[in-house]
Design an enzyme around this catalytic site. Structure first.
Site, PDB file in Angstrom:
ATOM      1  N   GLU A 142     -49.788  -0.034  20.360  1.00  0.00           N
ATOM      2  CA  GLU A 142     -51.061  -0.279  19.783  1.00  0.00           C
ATOM      3  C   GLU A 142     -51.257  -1.701  19.539  1.00  0.00           C
ATOM      4  O   GLU A 142     -50.915  -2.134  18.340  1.00  0.00           O
ATOM      5  CB  GLU A 142     -51.238   0.659  18.625  1.00  0.00           C
ATOM      6  CG  GLU A 142     -52.932   0.827  18.076  1.00  0.00           C
ATOM      7  CD  GLU A 142     -52.982   0.662  16.574  1.00  0.00           C
ATOM      8  OE1 GLU A 142     -54.333   0.866  16.181  1.00  0.00           O
ATOM      9  OE2 GLU A 142     -52.146   0.532  15.850  1.00  0.00           O
ATOM     10  N   ASP A 168     -47.340   1.953  16.157  1.00  0.00           N
ATOM     11  CA  ASP A 168     -48.372   1.508  15.514  1.00  0.00           C
ATOM     12  C   ASP A 168     -48.617  -0.055  15.333  1.00  0.00           C
ATOM     13  O   ASP A 168     -47.509  -0.549  14.919  1.00  0.00           O
ATOM     14  CB  ASP A 168     -48.519   2.624  14.353  1.00  0.00           C
ATOM     15  CG  ASP A 168     -49.680   2.457  13.493  1.00  0.00           C
ATOM     16  OD1 ASP A 168     -50.757   2.473  14.139  1.00  0.00           O
ATOM     17  OD2 ASP A 168     -49.736   1.967  12.400  1.00  0.00           O
TER      18      ASP A 168
END
Length: 735
Positions: A467, A414
């Site tokens: 990401e 993330d």
């Protein structure tokens, strides 16, 4: 015996520090120590005890009755020889017999300490945290924690009434690891660490950063996890993952927030646990044809509203849904049904909760001291200090924990962009340049390279996904070639551009044609995954269905056409739960997906379309080979902005199999539309998003035969009737 002899010449101020819970070296006073004339003096600090007898460990015989050396509960006794002994403790309402924690030697070896200090102890949970072990034939739990700047650290729990005076730990220099072996404890015990900082302040009790189990929120204690291996049945699956190129094949990912996939309204709107999810989610995902489940972070996190993206237990599955063993069972069942599991993993930041890692030993230990490097204003969270070896090792060990202990197939990392740039979401005066004066975070870059190298070496079954929302170069290039080493990258540009296009009223789409085609300009600069994730259906953005223009019928038709385009476009697929049924409202993490909608033909039809798209994607190599191989893609129609039509040719490795994907993004049917193809042959319809079974108008689209008529730069072409707001797929059949 004389109190002076029993005290062994220990200074009164040292005894005062011990009984007041301030002494940083309890092993220098407690436990067995050499006395006069070869005798052994045993001291034990037992606040609240009314008496102590020393027993022979081998036969239980009485060796000595201890004297009270200090009224706070410091006892001492003299033994004639250094035999292994037991403490028989007389409490006001019970008698306890146990080994003396202070009779055991050092617990961690020099190699453990060296590797922790170097940041290369990748089996960190075998050294730090709480580990059930057997020492000198005695079963118990070894506790170890990194707190180099603490003056004193104690382990506290139900077993010692959460009294920090009872089990102060031994400091192992120079790394700063505190350790103790507590006999007769077992898995399931709750515990924390009580720390006194370098200024003498007692800090709020801290959960274990390397704990492998934790209480369900809002409780915050760590739990001693079992050391018994999980009962795995997925050897064939793990072998198959190691033996294949993991990202060459089809990858269609169902993104899930575990707590809100299904809730039990009859039981207080509670979330399902891992066992229930194994029984309900796995068959559903398999029936829908998804190849992988991606779980929003399931690492222990204090605030449910963070969806797991502010974790504090990077080694512990959240207690919200069951035990670590239950979580492993869920993974095992996924693999038994041919479904891979991806976990969202968050090394970018952690919350400031006082019982967590924030200023863990009274100093900025895991985070940066300077908020220009160590604080995210966007999320009010702290940033890991990747300039510290111990912190890098901590994070890498966390990643390996999920891949090795839990057999997870992939990690989606993330907020990578926030880690790569020192000025991420910061004003000009709110960040510190790197040593060369630039904005790149050099420590993070090296961290990602090292992380991915270690994962690919130790976990050949696993892959990583970034990401990363910027144009940072070579995210998916191997580290040895100068890249970060991820296997895949979320294509945020494709997501934003394509959603922008389909959110436009069809009458205006001709002016935005470049948005829907631009993704192919850079499609092979990285290896991409196309995400329609949870981020697109929260915070007032509305559901995917509500983003679509037009009346209800047109909204569904637009979404069906868009899904068809997405599954026909190069790149792995990711869809957040609820999107497959056209949920009408945006996602609410405190409520279930609106499963009742599938009884409606439009919602149920959309679900059937996603199921069929997944099956075609897996069945036809032409639909997935070109995900990462540029020779597997060719535009058939790219320049018809006026009609908002585009067509893609997808090929398999040998270019013998081909699928033609044609999208008409206007509510106007296109009759006899000519589409360029690369050669002769017949083209059989394999999917029409306007079919009645999907909730469409059931417009007929027939098979077509290529003719030697040039169109759109191709020597051959077919003619097809394109329904309004549709995507049609044709399969090449050669005669």
């Amino acid at each position: 015996m004389d109190a002076l002899l029993l005290s062994g010449g220990i200074a009164p101020e040292a005894i005062s520090a011990l009984v007041e819970g301030r002494h940083g070296d309890p092993f220098s006073i407690l436990g067995p120590h050499a006395g006069a004339d070869g005798e052994v003096v045993v001291r034990a600090f037992l606040p609240g005890a009314v008496g102590l007898t020393i027993l022979d460990r081998s036969n239980g015989a009485q060796l000595a009755v201890a004297s009270l050396l200090h009224p706070a509960g410091l006892f001492a006794a003299t033994l004639t020889e250094g035999a292994a002994y037991l403490l028989q403790i007389q409490w006001p309402d019970a008698v306890q017999v146990t080994e003396d924690p202070y009779s055991f030697g050092v617990q961690l070896g020099d190699l453990d300490l060296h590797l922790i200090g170097q940041g290369t102890h990748y089996n960190l949970t075998q050294a730090l945290g709480a580990n059930p072990v057997t020492v000198e034939g005695v079963e118990g739990v070894r506790f170890a924690v990194w707190a180099p700047n603490a003056r004193r650290v104690s382990v506290v729990g139900d077993f010692n009434a959460w009294d920090g005076r009872r089990h102060p730990m031994r400091l192992r220099q120079p790394v700063g690891i505190w350790e103790i072996f507590v006999p007769r404890l077992t898995a399931g015990e709750r515990y924390k660490y009580e720390i006194i900082d370098q200024h003498g302040t007692v800090l709020p009790q801290k959960a274990d950063p390397v704990g492998r189990s934790a209480e369900a929120a809002p409780s915050t204690a760590s739990i001693v996890a079992s050391s018994a291996p999980f009962d795995w049945h997925d050897a064939d699956w793990m072998r198959s993952q190691r033996e294949r190129t993991k990202i060459d094949g089809p990858m269609s990912v169902y993104e899930v927030h575990v707590g809100s996939w299904v809730r039990d309204l009859a039981d207080g709107n509670r979330s399902l646990d891992w066992i229930e999810l194994s029984q309900r989610m796995i068959p559903y995902v398999r029936d829908m044809g998804f190849t992988h489940i991606e779980l929003l972070p399931i690492m222990e996190h204090p605030f449910g509203g963070s969806w797991g993206y502010q974790p504090l237990g990077l080694f512990a599955p959240t207690g919200r849904y069951g035990t670590p063993e239950d979580f492993a069972y869920f993974i095992d069942r996924c693999h038994a049904h041919g479904i891979g599991v991806i976990l969202d993993w968050v090394p970018a930041h952690f919350p400031t909760d006082i019982w967590g890692m924030a200023r863990f030993d009274g100093t900025a230990l895991y985070e940066h001291e300077d908020p220009r490097e160590g604080f995210h204003k966007d999320w009010n969270t702290l940033i890991y200090n990747l300039g510290r070896n111990e912190v890098k090792g901590f994070l890498i060990a966390s990643a390996l924990e999920w891949l090795e202990r839990y057999h997870v197939d992939g990690l989606r990392v993330d907020a990578v962009a926030s880690m790569l740039y020192r000025d991420y979401s910061r004003a000009a005066d709110e960040w510190i340049p790197n040593k060369f004066g630039g904005r790149e975070n050099l420590e993070s870059i090296e961290f990602f390279k090292h992380l991915n190298s270690i994962i690919h070496t130790r976990c050949p079954h696993a892959f990583t996904v970034a990401e990363e929302s910027t144009a940072f170069p070579d995210v998916t290039r191997p580290p040895e070639e100068g890249g970060l080493g991820f296997d895949l990258k979320w294509n945020m540009g494709w997501m934003h551009d394509s959603l922008h296009y389909v959110e436009e009223d069809p009458v205006y789409r001709r002016y935005h044609h470049g948005s829907i085609t631009f993704g192919m300009v850079y499609a092979y600069t990285e290896r991409f995954m196309l995400p329609l994730s949870h981020d697109e259906v929260v915070h007032g953005k509305g559901s995917l269905l509500l983003k679509m223009p037009g009346d209800v019928w047109q909204k569904f038709a637009n979404l069906r056409a868009y899904f068809g385009f997405m599954w026909g476009h190069p790149g792995k697929k990711l869809l957040f739960m609820g999107g497959e049924i056209g949920q009408s409202s945006e996602w609410n993490h405190d409520a279930s997906v609106h499963w009742d909608l599938i009884d409606d033909p439009m919602h149920g039809g959309l679900q059937r379309l996603v199921r069929d798209l997944n099956r075609l994607y897996v069945q036809h190599a032409a639909l997935h080979y070109g995900d990462i191989h540029p020779d597997g893609f060719e535009w058939a129609v790219v320049d018809d902005a006026e009609n908002s039509v585009l067509a893609m040719l997808r090929y398999d490795r040998e270019r013998q199999g081909a699928v033609l994907v044609v999208s008409n993004f206007t509510p106007v049917p296109r009759t006899g539309y000519r589409i360029g193809v690369s050669g002769g042959g017949s083209w059989q319809v394999i999917l029409n998003s306007d079919a009645g079974v999907y909730g469409g108008a059931n417009s007929y689209v027939g098979d077509a035969t290529a003719e030697p008529i040039a169109a759109h730069g191709h020597p051959f072409s077919i003619q097809a009737d394109l329904p309004a707001l549709s995507t049609v797929m044709f399969r090449l059949t050669r005669e």
